[in-house]
Design an enzyme around this catalytic site. Structure first.
Site, mmCIF file in Angstrom:
data_model
loop_
_atom_site.group_PDB
_atom_site.id
_atom_site.type_symbol
_atom_site.label_atom_id
_atom_site.label_comp_id
_atom_site.label_asym_id
_atom_site.label_seq_id
_atom_site.Cartn_x
_atom_site.Cartn_y
_atom_site.Cartn_z
ATOM 1 N N PHE A 122 0.818 -1.217 0.000
ATOM 2 C CA PHE A 122 0.000 0.000 0.000
ATOM 3 C C PHE A 122 0.845 1.258 0.000
ATOM 4 O O PHE A 122 0.353 2.337 -0.331
ATOM 5 C CB PHE A 122 -0.962 -0.002 1.203
ATOM 6 C CG PHE A 122 -0.378 0.563 2.460
ATOM 7 C CD1 PHE A 122 0.379 -0.215 3.314
ATOM 8 C CD2 PHE A 122 -0.581 1.895 2.788
ATOM 9 C CE1 PHE A 122 0.925 0.317 4.467
ATOM 10 C CE2 PHE A 122 -0.036 2.438 3.940
ATOM 11 C CZ PHE A 122 0.723 1.648 4.784
ATOM 12 N N LYS A 123 2.118 1.142 0.350
ATOM 13 C CA LYS A 123 2.964 2.341 0.409
ATOM 14 C C LYS A 123 3.075 3.020 -0.954
ATOM 15 O O LYS A 123 3.333 4.209 -1.029
ATOM 16 C CB LYS A 123 4.326 1.986 0.979
ATOM 17 C CG LYS A 123 4.212 1.628 2.468
ATOM 18 C CD LYS A 123 5.520 1.345 3.119
ATOM 19 C CE LYS A 123 5.364 1.195 4.623
ATOM 20 N NZ LYS A 123 4.661 -0.054 5.024
#
Ligand SMILES: *Cc1c(COP(=O)(O)O)cnc(C)c1O
Length: 465
Positions: A111-112
């Site tokens: 998700f980064k």
């Protein structure tokens, strides 16, 4: 929008300066001077928009005065155009009331990417035409390093040095960093642990010779712009499940408290959030803090969810700031005391304020594996161990059954194939767009765990251009 420090004494900055600064000069973290509010009508209207347009709607107030709506749209389109799914962060249904929000369709499968892809665009836009080159230096135990490298590879006025502990990141994680051959990307394998690498980075940021030679910058989640980008998917998911006319709960696998803080901001902006579940592994400082006010750091226990193996959650300070009534002096006092003793007790009135929105859960390895199997057998999905920590906490949540519960799926299962195979018997393959990762050329420098050698290497490489 103006940005103020959680510790009350750093100068107020605009969005551009807050993004480039990262940490505030008084040791605090930048937050907007006020939370923008969306009316129910405005939230309802989001249902018609795709991800990029939703991002523009949600983030415009935060960048006001620095970027216009069209600039922001261009940067968002470039950032989210690199995702492997048209919805960018699609929802997948697991059961009649459980949903997964898949945040791993970016270039490095965690998700980064959602935040760092935009941060790369913002850095480049802010530095364009100037004569400042920034040097990003970071240490990584896995996910952050590759996401940061993918975000800035090939960009002008930026170079990145990423340190990783040699032999202690997975092959997938290492290759996701070392096969990026852009000339502004420098990978360094340190003979030592992650903590050794992290200590070298901290020392470099305080080193006068290095600071004189380079404009140093950091990309960890203390950077406000990263959190801002993460607010978007809470809105995007909730409106698809009936917001603002129906409240939604979110369960968030948590490490540094960045992702779940973005959910808190969404709620402050008017999104009806029934509950935010802070899901931790056995490194449970945040669970203890929410359950009993005990915020005390111990030693880190390595787990199958390494991105959540933390002692201290930097972004928690941002929540404490709000819970204190935005009293910067009080937060400065609390954090100073915490830095000395590595422990503090959250005052009861602040804890009561937090419990209206937050709940928490500690999920051990067995409960994580059970949730992974539940997702496989009942929901037909192979998920990653971090997401499974969130799902285990979501399934334990005692809440009105009419409320949909969304678990944030923070990584693709192929990033952690061994743990997934142990729990499910299935070894998840890499998605096709990464399929040749193991055939690509790798490039990295191996250095001894020696600060002077690492510093000399960084200064020499930076001087070369
Ligand atoms: C970074 C990370 C987390 C933790 O997110 P925070 O914002 O630090 O709370 C959870 N899961 C994965 C896969 C991550 O990479």
């Amino acid at each position: 929008m103006d940005y103020i420090s959680t510790r009350g004494s750093a100068p107020t900055l605009d969005f551009r300066a807050a993004t480039l600064a990262g940490l505030a000069s008084d040791g605090g973290l930048y937050v907007p001077v006020a939370w923008p509010r969306l009316s129910a009508e405005e939230i309802r209207a989001l249902a018609e928009l795709d991800y990029t347009e939703t991002a523009v709607r949600i983030m415009t107030p935060f960048v006001a005065g620095v970027l216009g709506e069209d600039d922001l749209r261009r940067l968002c389109a470039a950032a989210y155009g690199r995702f492997g799914h048209d919805a960018v962060t699609p929802l997948v249904q697991l059961s009649h009331r459980h949903w997964l929000l898949e945040l791993f369709h970016g270039p490095t499968l965690a998700f980064k990417d959602v935040a760092l892809q935009l941060l790369g665009q913002l850095f480049e836009a802010f530095l364009a035409g100037g004569d400042t080159d920034i040097t990003i230096v970071g240490a990584t135990s896995g996910d952050t390093g590759s996401a940061a490298i993918e975000a800035v590879a090939g960009r002008e006025h930026i170079r990145i040095f990423m340190l990783h502990p040699e032999g202690r990141v997975s092959d997938v994680q290492r290759r996701q960093m070392t096969t990026v051959l852009a000339p502004n990307v420098h990978n360094i394998a340190i003979d030592g642990s992650f903590d050794d690498a992290q200590a070298m980075v901290k020392r470099l940021f305080g080193d006068e010779e290095a600071r004189g030679a380079l404009t140093l910058s950091a990309v960890n989640s203390i950077n406000w712009a990263r959190l801002m980008a993460q607010i978007v998917y809470y809105f995007y998911a909730a409106v698809r499940l009936g917001a603002p006319d129906r409240a939604v709960a979110f369960s968030v696998p948590t490490g540094n408290f960045g992702d779940v803080f973005a959910g808190y901001v969404a709620a402050q902006m008017g999104l009806p959030v029934a509950k935010l579940v802070v899901a931790t592994n056995v490194n449970d400082i945040l669970h203890r803090a929410f359950a009993s006010g005990d915020y005390s750091a111990g030693a880190v226990t390595p787990t199958a969810t390494p991105s959540m193996d933390i002692q201290v959650s930097s972004n928690f300070e941002r929540l404490l700031f709000d819970l204190s009534g935005r009293d910067g002096a009080a937060i400065a006092g609390m954090m100073d005391a915490f830095d000395k003793s590595r422990a503090m007790t959250i005052p009861a009135d602040m804890l009561r304020g937090a419990s209206r929105l937050f709940s928490s859960a500690r999920v051990d390895g067995d409960a994580m594996a059970l949730a992974l199997r539940w997702a496989q057998e009942r929901g037909g999905q192979i998920i990653d161990p971090h997401s499974a920590v969130g799902l285990a906490a979501a399934r334990d949540l005692d809440i009105d059954p009419a409320v949909p519960v969304v678990t944030l799926a923070t990584a693709h299962p192929a990033k952690f194939p061994d743990a997934v195979e142990r729990a499910t018997g299935v070894r998840p393959p890499l998605p096709a767009r990464l399929g040749n990762l193991f055939d690509r050329e790798e490039r990295y420098e191996k250095l001894a765990g020696d600060y002077d050698a690492v510093k000399a290497h960084i200064l020499a490489e930076a001087a070369r251009g």
